[in-house]
Design a protein around this motif. Sequence first.
Motif, PDB file in Angstrom:
ATOM      1  N   LEU A 250     -39.079  11.462 -11.713  1.00 53.23           N
ATOM      2  CA  LEU A 250     -37.755  12.100 -11.197  1.00 53.23           C
ATOM      3  C   LEU A 250     -38.638  13.707 -10.786  1.00 53.23           C
ATOM      4  N   TYR A 251     -37.642  14.268  -9.852  1.00 53.60           N
ATOM      5  CA  TYR A 251     -37.939  15.591  -9.876  1.00 53.60           C
ATOM      6  C   TYR A 251     -37.429  16.680 -10.301  1.00 53.60           C
ATOM      7  N   PHE A 252     -37.512  18.213  -9.773  1.00 49.94           N
ATOM      8  CA  PHE A 252     -37.291  18.401 -11.017  1.00 49.94           C
ATOM      9  C   PHE A 252     -36.674  19.723  -9.740  1.00 49.94           C
ATOM     10  N   THR A 253     -34.913  20.428  -9.918  1.00 47.79           N
ATOM     11  CA  THR A 253     -33.978  20.771  -8.945  1.00 47.79           C
ATOM     12  C   THR A 253     -34.866  22.627  -9.048  1.00 47.79           C
ATOM     13  N   GLY A 254     -34.747  23.148  -7.938  1.00 49.06           N
ATOM     14  CA  GLY A 254     -34.643  24.163  -7.525  1.00 49.06           C
ATOM     15  C   GLY A 254     -34.304  25.479  -8.333  1.00 49.06           C
ATOM     16  N   GLU A 255     -34.190  27.010  -6.961  1.00 50.51           N
ATOM     17  CA  GLU A 255     -33.150  28.200  -7.455  1.00 50.51           C
ATOM     18  C   GLU A 255     -32.067  27.452  -7.287  1.00 50.51           C
ATOM     19  N   MET A 256     -31.263  26.270  -7.924  1.00 52.57           N
ATOM     20  CA  MET A 256     -30.223  25.968  -7.085  1.00 52.57           C
ATOM     21  C   MET A 256     -28.656  25.526  -7.631  1.00 52.57           C
ATOM     22  N   ILE A 257     -27.722  26.168  -7.645  1.00 53.72           N
ATOM     23  CA  ILE A 257     -26.468  25.654  -8.299  1.00 53.72           C
ATOM     24  C   ILE A 257     -25.647  24.787  -8.177  1.00 53.72           C
ATOM     25  N   PHE A 258     -25.490  24.251  -9.634  1.00 55.54           N
ATOM     26  CA  PHE A 258     -23.992  22.681  -9.314  1.00 55.54           C
ATOM     27  C   PHE A 258     -23.373  23.044 -10.244  1.00 55.54           C
ATOM     28  N   PRO A 259     -21.987  22.189  -9.950  1.00 53.83           N
ATOM     29  CA  PRO A 259     -20.744  22.764 -10.608  1.00 53.83           C
ATOM     30  C   PRO A 259     -21.241  22.079 -12.680  1.00 53.83           C
ATOM     31  N   SER A 260     -21.715  21.039 -12.463  1.00 52.46           N
ATOM     32  CA  SER A 260     -22.023  20.990 -13.798  1.00 52.46           C
ATOM     33  C   SER A 260     -22.952  22.038 -15.350  1.00 52.46           C
ATOM     34  N   MET A 261     -22.954  22.868 -14.049  1.00 55.05           N
ATOM     35  CA  MET A 261     -23.535  24.619 -14.378  1.00 55.05           C
ATOM     36  C   MET A 261     -22.544  25.164 -15.702  1.00 55.05           C
ATOM     37  N   PHE A 262     -21.363  24.777 -14.453  1.00 48.55           N
ATOM     38  CA  PHE A 262     -20.172  25.227 -15.935  1.00 48.55           C
ATOM     39  C   PHE A 262     -19.877  24.795 -16.639  1.00 48.55           C
TER      40      PHE A 262
ATOM     41  N   GLU B  85     -28.113  15.259  -3.116  1.00 47.48           N
ATOM     42  CA  GLU B  85     -26.942  14.047  -3.531  1.00 47.48           C
ATOM     43  C   GLU B  85     -27.818  13.148  -2.287  1.00 47.48           C
ATOM     44  N   LYS B  86     -28.195  14.174  -1.145  1.00 45.48           N
ATOM     45  CA  LYS B  86     -29.054  13.421   0.008  1.00 45.48           C
ATOM     46  C   LYS B  86     -29.874  12.899  -0.260  1.00 45.48           C
ATOM     47  N   HIS B  87     -31.639  12.948  -1.435  1.00 43.50           N
ATOM     48  CA  HIS B  87     -32.746  13.003  -1.591  1.00 43.50           C
ATOM     49  C   HIS B  87     -32.725  11.916  -3.803  1.00 43.50           C
ATOM     50  N   ALA B  88     -32.821  11.295  -2.962  1.00 42.29           N
ATOM     51  CA  ALA B  88     -32.876   9.854  -4.428  1.00 42.29           C
ATOM     52  C   ALA B  88     -33.736  10.570  -5.513  1.00 42.29           C
ATOM     53  N   CYS B  89     -34.560  11.479  -5.061  1.00 42.11           N
ATOM     54  CA  CYS B  89     -35.480  11.587  -6.058  1.00 42.11           C
ATOM     55  C   CYS B  89     -35.487  12.156  -7.039  1.00 42.11           C
ATOM     56  N   PHE B  90     -34.271  12.915  -6.622  1.00 43.75           N
ATOM     57  CA  PHE B  90     -34.080  13.996  -7.613  1.00 43.75           C
ATOM     58  C   PHE B  90     -32.597  12.925  -8.783  1.00 43.75           C
ATOM     59  N   SER B  91     -31.935  12.072  -8.516  1.00 47.17           N
ATOM     60  CA  SER B  91     -31.234  11.430  -8.739  1.00 47.17           C
ATOM     61  C   SER B  91     -31.833  10.969 -10.022  1.00 47.17           C
ATOM     62  N   TRP B  92     -31.215  10.477 -11.085  1.00 47.43           N
ATOM     63  CA  TRP B  92     -31.448  10.375 -12.648  1.00 47.43           C
ATOM     64  C   TRP B  92     -31.025   8.590 -12.360  1.00 47.43           C
ATOM     65  N   ASP B  93     -30.055   8.564 -12.337  1.00 51.29           N
ATOM     66  CA  ASP B  93     -29.671   7.595 -12.222  1.00 51.29           C
ATOM     67  C   ASP B  93     -29.950   6.025 -10.793  1.00 51.29           C
ATOM     68  N   LYS B  94     -30.893   6.765  -9.854  1.00 58.54           N
ATOM     69  CA  LYS B  94     -30.982   6.248  -8.776  1.00 58.54           C
ATOM     70  C   LYS B  94     -32.873   5.494  -8.986  1.00 58.54           C
TER      71      LYS B  94
END
Length: 454
Positions: free
Chosen positions: A345-357, A326-335
Amino acid sequence: MPGDLAGQETYFVKDGMKVIERFFVVPLNYAKPDEEKIRVFARHIIPKSKAKNAEDEKKLPFLVYLTGGPGFEVGLPTSAGYPGQIHDKGYQTLWIDQRGTGLSTSLSPDTLPPHVKTDEEIAEHLKHFRADNIVRDCEFIRKQLLGDREKSEDQKWTVLGQSFGGFCIVTYLSFHSEGLKEAFLTGGLAPLVDQPDIVYDALVQRVIKRNQVYYKKYPQDVQRVKQIVTFLEANEVVVPNNGHLTPHRFMQLGHDFGMSGGIDRVHQIVFRASSDLELFNKLSYKTLQTIQNSQPFDGNPLYAILHEPLYCQGQAAKWSAARVVEKHACFSWDKVKAQEESTPLYFTGEMIFPSMFDDYANLRPWKGAADILASDESWKPLYDKKQLEDNEVKVSTVTYLDDMYVDFGFAQQTANTIKNTEQYITNQLVHNGLGKDPADVMKTLFKLSEREFD
């Protein structure tokens, strides 16, 4: 409690490999060994070129392979690649499906024990499947297989850990080094941290660099990705197993950026999806199937739910990756969509997010448990720095300078902490170097093991 060695199957495969399928019954909770049990599967392979009879087999040293993850099983090894390199060196091998995976008592929303029902019960059950108990399983099995050997040195074995398998070995060295003869790690020098925020602060910079490489190689994909994400934002898109293909989930394809060929694989998906929208104004079944199959979380749900806890010792993860990203605007579609047309728009990496569930069909039943685990501060220690500083087990490791999954800086801190460690550092391979160039990696590890210095 004896291991359940009944019902073993033995057969031979091509190029003279004898395979013994072994199952062991182990405690779910080693603090309560007489209570609930689970099964751990291990595939035992003996190269017949190195053992002509049963007596020869007993003399071959053991090497145990621990795969990446968490939450992944091991397929049947072939006689080629790194298994072949190991067998040519004179080892018999053991390929363990870590607890909760593969032919062990696999753990998924549909295979939970009947008595594990509430979110709290699920979370408590899942806590038994981290590296500490994987190592305890290894020790349990070692004593079953080698405990009756006459010489104490022959009761030890060698371990090879890829990625998370290497993390497990660092835990092994911390608490049960008496069982180890030698350790090999590939991309597996675990960060010796108590909580993952500083790890993701470092890794997100590596993900940004991989995105820069991606868009430099495929500049036309800047607009293609935006076109696809715009479509996903405006439409409810469902993948074949009833998961939701949201903009956030689509951008998780960047998980593959850290593997050899990953950037090209992601481009092919983007290229095909963009073509679908041009031709049909929707994403075709084949494209949706390809995306679903490229994301491992439905089939290996432990990978999602235990990924951040693998960094936790007495502290909570609190959805670390999501907070860091969230600290990096390049990953945020809204921004990004509010910026210039040329802004990627940047892709994310090996990361787990609450939305995945919500987005992954087979993770939805564990959503409540995932939130509980994200707030859990009771995680037990995975590493003992004092023991690592005094380590006497020979440790040889291949470390990748440009590893997107295991930060090089943290890897060096760990290498400097574990006494008796020698490294081969390269920028010519990435995280899956063991599979990509097994001859070079294994040859180098075995050479390091000789400890011959100029």
